[in-house]
Design an enzyme around this catalytic site. Structure first.
Site, PDB file in Angstrom:
ATOM      1  N   LYS A   1      71.872  34.399  55.847  1.00  0.00           N
ATOM      2  CA  LYS A   1      72.535  33.748  54.715  1.00  0.00           C
ATOM      3  C   LYS A   1      71.533  33.523  53.567  1.00  0.00           C
ATOM      4  O   LYS A   1      71.918  33.570  52.398  1.00  0.00           O
ATOM      5  CB  LYS A   1      73.147  32.411  55.134  1.00  0.00           C
TER       6      LYS A   1
ATOM      7  N   HIS B   1      81.358  32.705  43.819  1.00  0.00           N
ATOM      8  CA  HIS B   1      80.161  33.410  44.280  1.00  0.00           C
ATOM      9  C   HIS B   1      79.031  32.426  44.590  1.00  0.00           C
ATOM     10  O   HIS B   1      78.428  32.482  45.669  1.00  0.00           O
ATOM     11  CB  HIS B   1      79.720  34.413  43.212  1.00  0.00           C
TER      12      HIS B   1
ATOM     13  N   ARG C   1      70.592  42.648  36.683  1.00  0.00           N
ATOM     14  CA  ARG C   1      71.370  43.772  36.155  1.00  0.00           C
ATOM     15  C   ARG C   1      72.249  43.349  34.976  1.00  0.00           C
ATOM     16  O   ARG C   1      73.083  44.115  34.509  1.00  0.00           O
ATOM     17  CB  ARG C   1      72.228  44.361  37.270  1.00  0.00           C
TER      18      ARG C   1
ATOM     19  N   HIS D   1      79.925  29.941  47.486  1.00  0.00           N
ATOM     20  CA  HIS D   1      79.929  30.649  48.769  1.00  0.00           C
ATOM     21  C   HIS D   1      78.507  30.846  49.293  1.00  0.00           C
ATOM     22  O   HIS D   1      78.199  30.507  50.438  1.00  0.00           O
ATOM     23  CB  HIS D   1      80.625  32.000  48.595  1.00  0.00           C
TER      24      HIS D   1
ATOM     25  N   LYS E   1      88.192  48.273  47.842  1.00  0.00           N
ATOM     26  CA  LYS E   1      87.511  47.004  47.564  1.00  0.00           C
ATOM     27  C   LYS E   1      88.409  45.790  47.850  1.00  0.00           C
ATOM     28  O   LYS E   1      87.971  44.803  48.460  1.00  0.00           O
ATOM     29  CB  LYS E   1      87.049  46.955  46.110  1.00  0.00           C
TER      30      LYS E   1
ATOM     31  N   TYR F   1      80.165  49.102  51.580  1.00  0.00           N
ATOM     32  CA  TYR F   1      80.826  49.320  50.281  1.00  0.00           C
ATOM     33  C   TYR F   1      79.796  49.262  49.144  1.00  0.00           C
ATOM     34  O   TYR F   1      79.767  50.126  48.274  1.00  0.00           O
ATOM     35  CB  TYR F   1      81.911  48.260  50.078  1.00  0.00           C
TER      36      TYR F   1
ATOM     37  N   THR G   1      88.392  41.903  50.470  1.00  0.00           N
ATOM     38  CA  THR G   1      88.796  40.527  50.182  1.00  0.00           C
ATOM     39  C   THR G   1      89.903  40.080  51.122  1.00  0.00           C
ATOM     40  O   THR G   1      89.915  38.940  51.610  1.00  0.00           O
ATOM     41  CB  THR G   1      89.270  40.397  48.721  1.00  0.00           C
TER      42      THR G   1
ATOM     43  N   LYS H   1      74.757  41.200  34.755  1.00  0.00           N
ATOM     44  CA  LYS H   1      76.184  41.115  35.043  1.00  0.00           C
ATOM     45  C   LYS H   1      76.536  39.651  35.315  1.00  0.00           C
ATOM     46  O   LYS H   1      77.139  39.312  36.336  1.00  0.00           O
ATOM     47  CB  LYS H   1      76.541  42.001  36.239  1.00  0.00           C
TER      48      LYS H   1
END
Length: 273
Positions: free
Chosen positions: A123, A146, A136, A149, A204, A187, A208, A138
């Site tokens: 983790k 995100h 990157r 989590h 994708k 993926y 989820t 983004k």
């Protein structure tokens, strides 16, 4: 005052039960300080320092690094599944047996703790996902879901290992999560191989869906184990049920926004055309 202190002590004993003090000698397990510093550094970088550093810089491609990272993650998760299941454990057996396995030797308890420690390290390794996203450029992907989590998984993994009386039931969510992450990082590996592989990434949204299914199955499993009266510590039940419930709600909301609305818009557009 003394009665209050005794009550608090009794409450802690009920919640956490007994644990192996040898765990305190393991890396990152002596106190909350190391893990707290690590998470504070992580959050500070991804939310403030990283975006500021990248503001006037060109985004890093990181293609080769991402490929290596995703391969490491795939094999790490495979290793964790094998490390837990190569010895006889009662993850599924307790569901169908007339009674639960509640007596555990010290070696069995230590073995489960070792598996939980590997899980915690994984983790922590997952935190690199966000670091790469920031490098990157983004930043829009650094959402509440995100960050929550990744952060809460480290906190809960550390807390359960530090304080909870681990049992085989912990392994159900452990194996499910590892299995989902093998598919997820495969993926990401394909995605990191270049634009020419984008046509292979149609699945994708199903990742989820599998994540949502994972949380629902964990809640169902814990409900069955609780009804059977299996010897799962209150700390573990509370932590797993709370985490699974919150994640199920958050991932369901994410799926609805990312895919359901998009599908509805596409369907309306097709009808107009």
């Amino acid at each position: 005052m003394e009665k209050m202190e005794n009550s608090l002590t009794n409450l802690v004993t009920i919640i956490y039960k007994s644990r192996d003090s040898r765990l305190d000698e393991w890396p990152l397990m002596s106190s909350p300080a190391p893990i707290s510093i690590l998470l504070f550094t992580y959050l500070t970088f991804i939310l403030f320092i990283g975006p500021l550093l990248m503001e006037n810089r060109k985004a890093f491609a990181l293609r080769r690094i991402l490929q290596v990272y995703n391969i490491i993650q795939i094999f790490f998760n495979i290793f964790m599944i094998v490390s837990l299941t190569y010895r006889k454990v009662y993850i599924i057996g307790n569901l169908f047996s007339s009674s639960c396995k509640v007596e555990r030797t010290n070696d069995e308890i230590l073995y489960l703790s070792e598996c939980a420690w590997y899980y915690m390290i994984n983790k922590i390794l997952d935190l690199l996902d966000t670091i790469f996203i920031v490098l990157r450029k983004k930043q829009s992907q650094v959402t509440f879901l995100h960050v929550y989590h990744h952060t809460i998984m480290v906190v809960s993994a550390w807390s359960l290992l530090k304080y909870a009386d681990l049992s085989e039931e912990f392994g159900f969510g452990y194996v499910l999560n590892n299995g989902i992450h093998i598919l997820m990082y495969f993926y990401y590996l394909v995605a990191a191989m270049g634009p020419q592989y984008q046509r292979y990434l149609w699945w994708k949204k199903y990742i989820t869906k599998m994540q949502m299914g994972q949380f629902a199955l964990v809640l169902l499993y814990m409900a069955i184990i609780a009804m059977k009266g299996c010897g799962v510590s209150l700390a573990m039940k509370m932590g797993i049920i709370l985490n699974a419930s919150v994640f199920l709600l958050l991932f369901t909301n994410f799926y609805r926004k990312a895919y359901t609305k998009k599908d509805d818009s596409t369907e309306k557009s097709n009808k107009l055309n």
